[in-house]
Design an enzyme around this catalytic site. Sequence first.
Site, PDB file in Angstrom:
ATOM      1  N   THR A   1       0.851  -1.191   0.000  1.00  0.00           N
ATOM      2  CA  THR A   1       0.000   0.000   0.000  1.00  0.00           C
ATOM      3  C   THR A   1       0.890   1.246   0.000  1.00  0.00           C
ATOM      4  OG1 THR A   1      -0.213  -0.078   2.395  1.00  0.00           O
ATOM      5  CG2 THR A   1      -1.933  -1.182   1.106  1.00  0.00           C
TER       6      THR A   1
ATOM      7  N   THR B   1       1.557   4.421   1.582  1.00  0.00           N
ATOM      8  CA  THR B   1       2.376   4.927   2.685  1.00  0.00           C
ATOM      9  C   THR B   1       3.290   3.846   3.243  1.00  0.00           C
ATOM     10  OG1 THR B   1       0.700   6.572   3.242  1.00  0.00           O
ATOM     11  CG2 THR B   1       2.312   6.052   4.959  1.00  0.00           C
ATOM     12  N   CYS B   2       2.788   2.623   3.291  1.00  0.00           N
ATOM     13  CA  CYS B   2       3.576   1.515   3.818  1.00  0.00           C
ATOM     14  C   CYS B   2       4.806   1.248   2.949  1.00  0.00           C
ATOM     15  CB  CYS B   2       2.717   0.254   3.914  1.00  0.00           C
ATOM     16  SG  CYS B   2       1.213   0.485   4.884  1.00  0.00           S
ATOM     17  N   SER B   3       4.629   1.327   1.636  1.00  0.00           N
ATOM     18  CA  SER B   3       5.711   1.025   0.689  1.00  0.00           C
ATOM     19  C   SER B   3       6.607   2.220   0.387  1.00  0.00           C
ATOM     20  CB  SER B   3       5.131   0.508  -0.625  1.00  0.00           C
ATOM     21  OG  SER B   3       4.559  -0.756  -0.448  1.00  0.00           O
TER      22      SER B   3
ATOM     23  N   LEU C   1       7.951   1.111   5.704  1.00  0.00           N
ATOM     24  CA  LEU C   1       8.967   0.064   5.589  1.00  0.00           C
ATOM     25  C   LEU C   1      10.309   0.621   5.122  1.00  0.00           C
ATOM     26  CD1 LEU C   1       9.886  -2.878   5.774  1.00  0.00           C
ATOM     27  CD2 LEU C   1       8.846  -3.263   3.527  1.00  0.00           C
TER      28      LEU C   1
END
Length: 159
Positions: free
Chosen positions: A45, A47-49, A53
Site C-alpha cells: 500500500t 504509505t507503507c511502501s 517500511l
Amino acid sequence: MSIQVGEHLPDVPLQRIHDGVQTVDTARLFGDSKVVIFAVPGAFTPTCSEKHLPGFVEHYQQFRDKGIDVACISVNDPFVMQAWGQSQNVPEGLMMLADGNAVFTRALGLELDASSYGMGTRAKRFSLYAENGVVKQLFVEAPGEYRVSSAEHMLSQLS
C-alpha cells in the site's frame, strides 16, 4: 482496549517464509530480546511502501547497533510479506511477519476495520519497543497519519 506500556506481548503464532511457511510463536521470537515491532495496514500500500517500511530498511543497522531486532507485521499472508520484503530490498534479519488472521493484531487491541476499503480487518499503523516480551514504548498513529510510528521517531525515543 489496546496493549499498554508495561504489559507482556501476547503469545500467539505468526508466519514467515523460512525454508517454506514457518509458524513461529511471538514468545519465542520476542521473549528474550530487545525488539522494535512495527505494523502496517497492508503490504504494497502507498504509505507503507513509500515511507514506513523504507524508513526501517534505511535505519535497520542503527537498531542492530543498539542490539535491537526489528520486525514488520501486517495482516497479509507470508507469501505477500516475502514478496514485499524482496521488492523493498529488506535486509536479512529484518523480520517480515504475517498475521494473516489478525490474531496478534487483535490480541494487542490494535486492529482497524478497513472493510469500507475492501480490506477487512487490518492492523493500525503503530510501532512498539519491547524488552524480554514487555512493552516499553508504544506509538499508535491517528487514522490517516504517519509520524509517531516511523523508524526515525522510534530511534529518537531510544537515544
